[in-house]
Design a protein around this motif. Structure first.
Motif, PDB file in Angstrom:
ATOM      1  N   GLN A   1       0.596   4.375  -8.471  1.00  0.00           N
ATOM      2  CA  GLN A   1       0.536   3.882  -7.087  1.00  0.00           C
ATOM      3  C   GLN A   1       0.651   2.459  -6.941  1.00  0.00           C
ATOM      4  OE1 GLN A   1      -3.824   5.198  -6.424  1.00  0.00           O
ATOM      5  NE2 GLN A   1      -3.932   3.457  -4.889  1.00  0.00           N
ATOM      6  N   THR A   2       1.402   1.743  -5.893  1.00  0.00           N
ATOM      7  CA  THR A   2       1.675   0.428  -5.719  1.00  0.00           C
ATOM      8  C   THR A   2       0.435   0.023  -5.528  1.00  0.00           C
ATOM      9  OG1 THR A   2       3.874   1.354  -4.539  1.00  0.00           O
ATOM     10  CG2 THR A   2       2.977  -1.075  -4.400  1.00  0.00           C
ATOM     11  N   ARG A   3      -0.126  -1.314  -6.133  1.00  0.00           N
ATOM     12  CA  ARG A   3      -1.056  -1.856  -5.976  1.00  0.00           C
ATOM     13  C   ARG A   3      -0.795  -3.326  -4.948  1.00  0.00           C
ATOM     14  NH1 ARG A   3      -1.696  -1.565 -11.990  1.00  0.00           N
ATOM     15  NH2 ARG A   3      -3.064   0.264 -12.426  1.00  0.00           N
ATOM     16  N   PRO A   4      -1.746  -3.531  -4.102  1.00  0.00           N
ATOM     17  CA  PRO A   4      -1.791  -4.764  -3.533  1.00  0.00           C
ATOM     18  C   PRO A   4      -1.956  -6.000  -4.390  1.00  0.00           C
ATOM     19  CG  PRO A   4      -3.952  -3.642  -3.087  1.00  0.00           C
ATOM     20  CD  PRO A   4      -3.075  -2.817  -3.818  1.00  0.00           C
ATOM     21  N   HIS A   5      -1.082  -6.959  -4.097  1.00  0.00           N
ATOM     22  CA  HIS A   5      -1.327  -8.371  -4.786  1.00  0.00           C
ATOM     23  C   HIS A   5      -0.627  -9.441  -3.896  1.00  0.00           C
ATOM     24  CE1 HIS A   5      -0.496 -10.955  -8.097  1.00  0.00           C
ATOM     25  NE2 HIS A   5      -1.298 -10.179  -8.820  1.00  0.00           N
TER      26      HIS A   5
ATOM     27  N   GLU B   1       5.312  13.005  -4.236  1.00  0.00           N
ATOM     28  CA  GLU B   1       5.506  11.549  -3.925  1.00  0.00           C
ATOM     29  C   GLU B   1       5.514  11.435  -2.424  1.00  0.00           C
ATOM     30  OE1 GLU B   1       9.243  11.393  -6.185  1.00  0.00           O
ATOM     31  OE2 GLU B   1      10.430  11.874  -4.075  1.00  0.00           O
TER      32      GLU B   1
ATOM     33  N   VAL C   1       5.177   7.895   0.454  1.00  0.00           N
ATOM     34  CA  VAL C   1       5.302   6.520   0.734  1.00  0.00           C
ATOM     35  C   VAL C   1       4.526   6.295   2.115  1.00  0.00           C
ATOM     36  CG1 VAL C   1       6.897   4.480   1.541  1.00  0.00           C
ATOM     37  CG2 VAL C   1       7.616   6.130  -0.308  1.00  0.00           C
TER      38      VAL C   1
ATOM     39  N   PRO D   1       6.540  -9.856  -5.189  1.00  0.00           N
ATOM     40  CA  PRO D   1       7.003  -8.764  -4.153  1.00  0.00           C
ATOM     41  C   PRO D   1       6.050  -7.667  -3.929  1.00  0.00           C
ATOM     42  CG  PRO D   1       7.683  -8.738  -6.754  1.00  0.00           C
ATOM     43  CD  PRO D   1       7.002  -9.950  -6.498  1.00  0.00           C
ATOM     44  N   ALA D   2       4.976  -7.423  -4.696  1.00  0.00           N
ATOM     45  CA  ALA D   2       4.107  -6.385  -4.307  1.00  0.00           C
ATOM     46  C   ALA D   2       3.519  -6.553  -2.826  1.00  0.00           C
ATOM     47  CB  ALA D   2       2.880  -6.250  -5.432  1.00  0.00           C
TER      48      ALA D   2
ATOM     49  N   ARG E   1       4.259  -1.545   2.311  1.00  0.00           N
ATOM     50  CA  ARG E   1       4.654  -0.323   1.816  1.00  0.00           C
ATOM     51  C   ARG E   1       4.167  -0.100   0.438  1.00  0.00           C
ATOM     52  NH1 ARG E   1      10.732   1.204   2.385  1.00  0.00           N
ATOM     53  NH2 ARG E   1       9.895   3.266   3.205  1.00  0.00           N
ATOM     54  N   PHE E   2       3.623   1.488   0.423  1.00  0.00           N
ATOM     55  CA  PHE E   2       2.767   1.630  -0.800  1.00  0.00           C
ATOM     56  C   PHE E   2       3.464   2.967  -1.277  1.00  0.00           C
ATOM     57  CE2 PHE E   2      -0.425  -1.326  -1.406  1.00  0.00           C
ATOM     58  CZ  PHE E   2      -0.430  -2.209   0.083  1.00  0.00           C
ATOM     59  N   GLY E   3       3.930   3.048  -2.541  1.00  0.00           N
ATOM     60  CA  GLY E   3       4.366   4.348  -3.051  1.00  0.00           C
ATOM     61  C   GLY E   3       3.418   5.102  -3.870  1.00  0.00           C
ATOM     62  N   ALA E   4       3.695   6.311  -3.837  1.00  0.00           N
ATOM     63  CA  ALA E   4       2.602   6.976  -4.668  1.00  0.00           C
ATOM     64  C   ALA E   4       3.183   8.440  -5.509  1.00  0.00           C
ATOM     65  CB  ALA E   4       1.397   7.422  -4.017  1.00  0.00           C
TER      66      ALA E   4
END
Lengths: 263, 263, 263, 263
Positions: free
Chosen positions: B130-134, B161, B163, B138-139, B147-150
């Motif tokens: 899963q996309t992590r916040p940062h 999957e 988004v 670019p995150a 937008r977060f993918g998983a």
């Protein structure tokens, strides 16, 4: 609800493992050695006791398996069939009989972990490797002088490594893992600080077996410390021998030896 | 013998998991949708029944965890602390109360599997991302439009999957996983064709919880067929919503709701 | 034929990596120490020489990345975006300037290996872990006393482990990795016993950078021997310091410093 | 500086791969089929052209290897020796000769990637599985009716799966991979938007070969789409045949066919 193991569903299709019998083709690389029997005794909960003869004998066994259920379908999707394992077997006595007992084991697939929970093998994940015999190129064939390496790691640490150099055909593949297995199956109670919700001693073993010529050989063995493992506590005092054998095995259940209050 | 889980030894050092309480820091990406309630009912063994309200509601949750025992030592050897999971939660009723229930779950570490066996989560191994916040580069950061993918895969097949595009702060992180969990803990009998040797219904939930601002958003979700999975049978009829929240959780045991003869 | 890297095809879709620029969000855990400068000099092929000041300084850096191309699409399929790495940087001099130089590096994804071949990083596969900061639960936050662990393994052997305990905000994130990188890009000739078919010295660095507050702290560091590694040869004589920083980086190519006959 | 590949050091011990010759023992499961020759032509950069005969022929080959250098030491630490791969071979013509050419390939170890960079194989990481023959238990033996499965996944998506049912001994193991390999070795220039810094066409093949009886059989083959792959673009129009053979191979370099400005 259908399904031998979890998750149980209407069809049972998603069960992590199907019902036994389970069928195995594999190669076994076995190292047997003697440790301090007191270290073996530490791993035998009541009502088990040390074996009468050679109570400090230990077998460290690497196995490279293809396994399947009655449908055989796993063999054709081999990510669901192939796995490797390394495990430590000692012997013990219960009600006058000698049993083998797996005290530590590492595998590399989830279906193997699930089978272990059913059979009482205390499986963790690990990274397991062993040289394979092959008829061509540099890999060894089963003949005197052939050398096989075997390694085990878990948690990004190497735990054991062995080299076996074949010397001669052998009438046995070792003796430590040669008895029915006496295993505990234990589930801690869900409440805080409770004892076990379930604890039993069970016996099981192969329901069918075939195997090729066993080989024996010279062994080098090294065990390494790790913060969450106790394998190295079974110190190598004397090498008994090393063995190599290709086998076919069927497992189809066992029987309860004793119900226990808690372990 | 010491050790909360197997293998039990004199010191307990080798136990695959230590005693609760267990502590967790993690990020939850939740997708809630409605499926055919009959498909949920199929996954509820007696004595559970469908929830009264919105019985076809499903939550598919990705979680990215750091976890530890009271010693905190796992946090400093993070191969023993960090894991990811994706799991499917439905709701059910038992004796007039509404419970959440995990029907499918995939994790990527063995200690997480062992905790699941204790807690009644039907854990398999999977590959979960899963996309992590940062805060830099670019995150995404936690703000509208992020937008977060998983994704979830097992057995070398992609299973799901999603988004999630954040739209606004949310007073909740969804409702499907908001109740105490009602889980079965089941161990099949060791004998051929026996029923369960152990079967109970247990309840558990967080003993402590803290969390940040929840966010809601728009969701795209796709589920895929696989020969050993039934996730896609919980067809997506209507998306309820998507959520993102960072949380801290403590788990410290549960209680038995019912002992069952077999499931 | 299209495609930045192999395999090249009509569309370029299958290329293991897309064209730069590449964008990164990540967390850096840096340990700096002094070793024998002669051990650093061994790793500097002509025409490079030791840095004038503090020539034995070494940085061992763990990084936890999310990366993507201009399309950003990798962020939403994070198995293609997220990777971890640990790398060793020393300094060197070329034509009167000081450069940083990565002498060893391990990553856990193939796209990261391919970028390394382009950029001159000598990437191998490894298993890399580092504690992540988190606002809730047991994981550390960025403040004095917070503790972060970091480990590196390859070939089923642990190669390095560190623990960083934050003490205070820091004006820098260390100095060893603070210069443009001077890297060799080398391809051995295809003929038996030939020298290099291609050898050049290149310079590159971030084309854009942003970062949060850096922290410094106390460090414990251990390096371990392995038969195919030489990391432990860079013995730890004196710890300089430890650092933690979250950053965003863009990389968009470099320039050739020198064409070389062979290295 | 010593070391065949990177990282180069004083001793060369850390090099990701040692110098050739390289030795291999392995099992090959080959599926040959015909696709649209235009799809093959797309993958042939100048100066290569389509083969004169059967220009749409494709081989998809699974291989299960143990490999080593002259020292043989990798065989005894098999995490450094064993790897699996799946690769796609087409044929092409150059200066009046017919060559084989690997257009896609996936492996599961870093040393295999490094060898591929040297040999011009466009290697990515993947998860590759194939049924192994075994003399005991449920696994197949090499005889009519034996069934072997083979699968390939990358990026958590399944890309290909095949089932081969042996029918008879075969005088060949297929023809598509039977020529010397014509591969490009390409390194993009380090500057933004530059062409290739290095581009050459090389030829190589086994310097020594031994093999067992080849078998042919019936084949089922399925290819799947993925966002970063183009394997499925080589659509299966007609199955030519399937083959199984155990082999031993030595590779010891090749020769340059042409230096190219850019590809």
């Amino acid at each position: 609800m259908a399904g031998f193991f979890y998750p149980r569903t209407a069809s049972g299709q998603a069960s992590l493992i199907p019902s036994p019998p389970w069928f195995y083709s594999g190669d076994l690389l076995t190292v047997e050695y003697r440790t301090d029997p007191a270290r073996v005794a530490e791993l035998l909960p009541e009502p088990l006791t040390l074996a009468d003869e050679d109570p400090g004998a230990v077998a460290l066994i690497w196995a490279d398996w293809q396994s399947c259920s009655t449908s055989r379908e796993e063999l054709l999707d081999p990510v669901r069939s192939q796995y490797k394992e390394a495990f430590v077997v000692v012997r013990c006595a219960f009600e006058g009989r000698t049993y083998s007992r797996c005290v530590y084991i590492w595998v590399d697939k989830d279906f193997a972990i699930a089978r272990g929970i059913h059979q009482g093998y205390p499986k963790k994940l690990g990274s397991i490797w062993q040289t394979r015999p092959h008829p061509f190129g540099p890999a060894p064939q089963l003949r005197p002088g052939a050398r096989f390496g075997a390694t085990l790691a878990a948690g990004d640490r190497r735990l054991a490594e062995a080299v076996l150099t074949l010397t001669a055909e052998s009438p046995t593949n070792g003796f430590v893992n040669g008895h029915p297995m006496a295993h505990h199956r234990v589930l801690p109670g869900i409440g805080r600080g409770e004892g076990d919700a379930h604890a039993e001693l069970i016996e099981s073993g192969a329901s069918a077996f075939e195997g090729g010529q066993a080989w024996r050989g010279d062994v080098e063995l090294r065990l390494f410390e790790a913060p969450t493992e106790e394998l190295a506590r079974l110190e190598v005092h004397e090498i008994i021998g090393g063995y190599y054998r290709q086998v076919g095995v069927t497992w189809d259940g066992g029987r309860r030896l004793a119900e226990l209050p808690s372990v």
